[in-house]
Scaffold this motif. Structure first.
Motif, PDB file in Angstrom:
ATOM      1  N   PHE A 163       0.816  -1.215   0.000  1.00 26.65           N
ATOM      2  CA  PHE A 163       0.000   0.000   0.000  1.00 26.65           C
ATOM      3  C   PHE A 163       0.853   1.270   0.000  1.00 26.65           C
ATOM      4  O   PHE A 163       0.498   2.268  -0.624  1.00 26.65           O
ATOM      5  N   VAL A 180       0.036  -7.507  -1.069  1.00 28.16           N
ATOM      6  CA  VAL A 180      -0.431  -6.632  -2.144  1.00 28.16           C
ATOM      7  C   VAL A 180       0.654  -6.500  -3.206  1.00 28.16           C
ATOM      8  O   VAL A 180       1.811  -6.181  -2.903  1.00 28.16           O
ATOM      9  N   LEU A 203      -4.263  -9.581  -4.485  1.00 28.97           N
ATOM     10  CA  LEU A 203      -4.475  -9.371  -3.055  1.00 28.97           C
ATOM     11  C   LEU A 203      -4.594 -10.687  -2.295  1.00 28.97           C
ATOM     12  O   LEU A 203      -5.226 -11.635  -2.769  1.00 28.97           O
ATOM     13  N   LEU A 253      -7.348  -0.704   1.967  1.00 25.99           N
ATOM     14  CA  LEU A 253      -7.525  -1.207   0.600  1.00 25.99           C
ATOM     15  C   LEU A 253      -8.450  -0.294  -0.194  1.00 25.99           C
ATOM     16  O   LEU A 253      -8.198  -0.014  -1.373  1.00 25.99           O
TER      17      LEU A 253
END
Length: 260
Positions: A80, A97, A111, A134
């Motif tokens: 992220f 991720v 994911l 997310l």
């Protein structure tokens, strides 16, 4: 183009199963979860020999994601923080991720959503916070103008028809808070590719190893492809391939394939 998602529950243990499946199926992009291996010893050569470019983000014994692509991917990013900033780096300690784009501006987002362990636990709270991040992450990606194929093991059955037997209690992977958190994620502009083609229940992508879950077809549909509007319109099929789950020493998940 065919894109598959598959939680392999250890790529080193399942590498031959995955390679054999790729030889039989014309898959252009394969997104793997729970690879459970550090990058340095990921079994790259086996898949490179099959014509794939590999992008991996792993850790020892747990988690881990990888993308295998016939076409080289661009703008490959792990976690992220690479999109939202270092203040969210705590959510990247677990490798969950990975994203990369084609030259045609289609971005694949792979994911592995946290399981959550049990409703009310610290891990459950982490899962709900992770899903909020997310949503921010996918909103930022949408702002780039790329079409998104967001796929992976979501560890959430969004509806009762996604479970062999609906759960009446506050059950992990089907609790109201988890389902609402996923719905909020999808509000960034994503639709379920599988449900474009199949409305009825009884279709599953994961069966617990315990209590003969697969043999009794006591499954859950928790592995998904979520697509932005133009990609959703271009989808011509989405199916769950149950065959690998019936092999000796399989993953507890099976591949889900979307075709554009």
């Amino acid at each position: 183009m065919k894109v598959a998602t598959w939680n392999v529950n250890s790529i080193r243990t399942r590498q031959q199963i995955v390679a054999d499946w790729l030889r039989k199926n014309a898959i252009d992009v394969l997104c793997l979860q729970e690879t459970k291996v550090v990058d340095e010893i990921f079994p790259r050569s086996l898949f490179e020999e099959l014509g794939y470019h590999l992008y991996v983000a792993g850790q020892k014994s747990y988690n881990g994601v990888a993308i295998l692509s016939r076409e080289p991917l661009q703008d490959v990013k792990v976690g992220f923080a690479t999109v939202l900033g270092d203040e969210l780096a705590e959510f990247d300690e677990q490798k969950r991720v990975l994203c990369g784009s084609t030259a045609q501006n289609v971005k694949f987002v792979n994911l592995y959503v946290p399981n959550g362990s049990a409703v009310g636990s610290d891990k459950y709270d982490y899962k709900l916070r992770w899903l909020k991040v997310l949503r921010q992450y996918l909103r930022s990606l949408r702002e780039t103008g790329a079409e998104l194929c967001v796929c992976g093991d979501f560890n959430i059955a969004l509806e009762d028809r996604d479970i062999y037997q609906p759960k009446k209690d506050n059950h992990i992977m089907a609790s109201p808070a988890e389902r609402e958190a996923l719905r909020e994620v999808l509000e960034v502009g994503l639709r379920d590719a599988f449900r474009k083609f199949t409305a009825e229940g009884g279709h599953f992508s994961w069966w617990d190893y315990r209590q003969a879950g697969f043999e009794r077809d006591r499954g859950w549909r928790i592995d998904h492809h979520y697509l932005t509007p133009q990609l959703y319109d271009r989808a011509v099929g989405c199916a769950i391939d149950v065959a690998p789950r019936a092999l000796p020493q399989p993953s507890d998940h099976t591949p889900v394939v979307v075709e554009f």
